[in-house]
Design a protein around this motif. Structure first.
Motif, PDB file in Angstrom:
ATOM      1  N   ASP A  56       0.877   1.366  -0.220  1.00 34.70           N
ATOM      2  CA  ASP A  56       0.565   2.265  -1.347  1.00 34.70           C
ATOM      3  C   ASP A  56       1.827   2.434  -2.403  1.00 34.70           C
ATOM      4  O   ASP A  56       1.722   2.021  -3.568  1.00 34.70           O
ATOM      5  CB  ASP A  56       0.092   3.573  -0.777  1.00 34.70           C
ATOM      6  CG  ASP A  56      -1.304   3.687  -0.287  1.00 34.70           C
ATOM      7  OD1 ASP A  56      -1.987   2.706  -0.589  1.00 34.70           O
ATOM      8  OD2 ASP A  56      -1.325   4.465   0.625  1.00 34.70           O
ATOM      9  N   LEU A  57       2.899   2.306  -1.607  1.00 31.84           N
ATOM     10  CA  LEU A  57       4.031   2.489  -2.482  1.00 31.84           C
ATOM     11  C   LEU A  57       4.637   1.310  -2.791  1.00 31.84           C
ATOM     12  O   LEU A  57       5.241   0.978  -4.044  1.00 31.84           O
ATOM     13  CB  LEU A  57       5.265   3.133  -1.607  1.00 31.84           C
ATOM     14  CG  LEU A  57       6.553   3.315  -2.328  1.00 31.84           C
ATOM     15  CD1 LEU A  57       6.424   4.061  -3.503  1.00 31.84           C
ATOM     16  CD2 LEU A  57       7.793   3.963  -1.522  1.00 31.84           C
ATOM     17  N   ALA A  58       4.376   0.178  -2.160  1.00 29.83           N
ATOM     18  CA  ALA A  58       4.903  -1.303  -2.449  1.00 29.83           C
ATOM     19  C   ALA A  58       4.319  -1.762  -3.951  1.00 29.83           C
ATOM     20  O   ALA A  58       5.288  -2.331  -4.654  1.00 29.83           O
ATOM     21  CB  ALA A  58       4.446  -2.285  -1.355  1.00 29.83           C
ATOM     22  N   ALA A  59       3.124  -1.363  -4.314  1.00 32.63           N
ATOM     23  CA  ALA A  59       2.471  -1.660  -5.659  1.00 32.63           C
ATOM     24  C   ALA A  59       3.433  -1.023  -6.763  1.00 32.63           C
ATOM     25  O   ALA A  59       3.475  -1.573  -7.804  1.00 32.63           O
ATOM     26  CB  ALA A  59       1.133  -1.151  -5.713  1.00 32.63           C
ATOM     27  N   PHE A  60       4.192   0.131  -6.403  1.00 31.89           N
ATOM     28  CA  PHE A  60       4.683   0.448  -7.514  1.00 31.89           C
ATOM     29  C   PHE A  60       6.352   0.051  -7.558  1.00 31.89           C
ATOM     30  O   PHE A  60       7.242   0.748  -8.436  1.00 31.89           O
ATOM     31  CB  PHE A  60       4.825   1.977  -7.250  1.00 31.89           C
ATOM     32  CG  PHE A  60       3.423   2.767  -7.686  1.00 31.89           C
ATOM     33  CD1 PHE A  60       2.791   2.805  -8.734  1.00 31.89           C
ATOM     34  CD2 PHE A  60       2.805   3.147  -6.462  1.00 31.89           C
ATOM     35  CE1 PHE A  60       1.462   3.347  -8.812  1.00 31.89           C
ATOM     36  CE2 PHE A  60       1.450   3.509  -6.686  1.00 31.89           C
ATOM     37  CZ  PHE A  60       0.682   3.475  -7.897  1.00 31.89           C
ATOM     38  N   GLY A  68       7.478  -8.792   1.253  1.00 34.53           N
ATOM     39  CA  GLY A  68       6.238  -7.916   0.644  1.00 34.53           C
ATOM     40  C   GLY A  68       6.701  -7.404  -0.775  1.00 34.53           C
ATOM     41  O   GLY A  68       5.921  -6.807  -1.467  1.00 34.53           O
ATOM     42  N   ALA A  69       7.709  -7.923  -1.377  1.00 37.61           N
ATOM     43  CA  ALA A  69       8.003  -7.545  -2.868  1.00 37.61           C
ATOM     44  C   ALA A  69       6.832  -7.982  -3.817  1.00 37.61           C
ATOM     45  O   ALA A  69       6.574  -9.129  -3.799  1.00 37.61           O
ATOM     46  CB  ALA A  69       9.375  -8.115  -3.122  1.00 37.61           C
ATOM     47  N   LEU A 118       8.595  -1.450   1.926  1.00 34.29           N
ATOM     48  CA  LEU A 118       7.662  -2.464   1.379  1.00 34.29           C
ATOM     49  C   LEU A 118       6.690  -2.546   2.465  1.00 34.29           C
ATOM     50  O   LEU A 118       5.514  -2.876   2.043  1.00 34.29           O
ATOM     51  CB  LEU A 118       8.093  -3.826   1.204  1.00 34.29           C
ATOM     52  CG  LEU A 118       9.085  -3.891  -0.135  1.00 34.29           C
ATOM     53  CD1 LEU A 118      10.046  -5.271  -0.070  1.00 34.29           C
ATOM     54  CD2 LEU A 118       8.307  -3.688  -1.332  1.00 34.29           C
ATOM     55  N   ARG A 119       6.747  -1.766   3.492  1.00 28.80           N
ATOM     56  CA  ARG A 119       5.535  -1.959   4.547  1.00 28.80           C
ATOM     57  C   ARG A 119       4.518  -1.132   4.184  1.00 28.80           C
ATOM     58  O   ARG A 119       3.297  -0.939   4.626  1.00 28.80           O
ATOM     59  CB  ARG A 119       6.047  -1.757   6.145  1.00 28.80           C
ATOM     60  CG  ARG A 119       6.961  -2.928   6.797  1.00 28.80           C
ATOM     61  CD  ARG A 119       7.005  -2.680   8.160  1.00 28.80           C
ATOM     62  NE  ARG A 119       7.855  -1.756   8.399  1.00 28.80           N
ATOM     63  CZ  ARG A 119       9.281  -2.175   8.681  1.00 28.80           C
ATOM     64  NH1 ARG A 119       9.744  -3.268   8.526  1.00 28.80           N
ATOM     65  NH2 ARG A 119      10.090  -1.157   8.873  1.00 28.80           N
ATOM     66  N   ASP A 120       4.955  -0.067   3.407  1.00 28.77           N
ATOM     67  CA  ASP A 120       3.962   0.919   3.003  1.00 28.77           C
ATOM     68  C   ASP A 120       3.064   0.321   1.825  1.00 28.77           C
ATOM     69  O   ASP A 120       3.632   0.136   0.626  1.00 28.77           O
ATOM     70  CB  ASP A 120       4.612   2.028   2.304  1.00 28.77           C
ATOM     71  CG  ASP A 120       3.751   3.328   1.910  1.00 28.77           C
ATOM     72  OD1 ASP A 120       2.645   3.105   1.361  1.00 28.77           O
ATOM     73  OD2 ASP A 120       3.715   4.455   2.377  1.00 28.77           O
TER      74      ASP A 120
END
Length: 228
Positions: free
Chosen positions: A167-171, A190-191, A163-165
């Motif tokens: 770009d990926l967290a959004a997916f 960050g979820a 979740l610290r990324d």
């Protein structure tokens, strides 16, 4: 951007309760005790007629995340029997962390409709790389993960890392053992998308219906975090 709450439902009553509680999207399944299986066409049609919320329909026949060509053909027939569905949930791996090539005909059967990659990557050696590979599949716009096959409590360290990324967290859609108790920690980590099942049912069991009050409690947390 406000957070997104998805709630598992099995029928019209569940769907209405989840909507009344403030859910943003529904995941429609049969047999939730086995992790969710393909619902009947009649149930899908009834739920779609009962709510204006987006409904992602599970396409799954076994608890195993391994996907043979024979099983993929069965899932294709399931998809073909659900022309009314606009969104799906599916998953499969060849090796831990490797999305299955056998998914290709199932994805083709989706016909461009959006879908969630379902929990098959929880034991991936590299969750970030595996999730990234999944969201690059045609039509896949989310990966449902608990970070560990045992659930989000065990998976929390890995979830915090991915979740610290941004770009990926959004997916990522975080689900699998999410409760009203551990939800605040997930949101703090960050979820952005959260997926709840038994924890928003009366008595916390699959035997009881969705509780609109429990959904409202979760929705208030998710949406407040998204506005902060």
């Amino acid at each position: 951007m406000s957070g997104m709450l998805e709630v598992i439902v099995t029928d019209v009553a569940d769907a209405r309760a989840a909507a009344d509680g403030g859910a943003d999207r529904l995941e429609l399944v049969a047999d939730p005790r086995r992790g969710g299986m393909t619902p009947s066409p009649g149930t899908v049609s009834a739920v779609l007629a009962a709510t204006d919320l987006p409904v992602r329909v599970m396409v799954r026949r076994t608890e195993s995340h391994a996907l043979s060509e024979h099983m993929a053909a069965t899932l294709c027939r399931d998809v073909e029997s659900l022309p009314m569905a606009t969104e799906f949930v599916c998953g499969g791996i060849d090796l831990p962390g490797v999305p299955s090539l056998a998914l290709e005909p199932v994805i083709a059967a989706f016909g461009g409709r959006r879908w969630t990659f379902h929990r098959a990557l929880d034991d991936a050696p590299d969750l970030l790389a595996a999730s990234t590979a999944a969201v690059l599949l045609p039509g896949c716009d989310q990966v449902l993960t608990a970070g560990d096959p045992a659930g989000v409590d065990a998976g929390m360290p890995r979830l915090r890392a991915v979740l610290r990324d941004p770009d990926l967290a959004a997916f990522l859609l975080i689900g699998g053992g999410v409760t009203l108790g551990n939800l605040p920690a997930l949101l703090t980590a960050g979820a952005r998308g959260v997926h709840l099942g038994r924890s928003v049912r009366e008595d916390g069991t699959w035997d009881r219906p969705v509780s609109s009050q429990s959904v409202r409690t979760a929705a208030d947390m998710v949406h407040a975090e998204g506005r902060s």
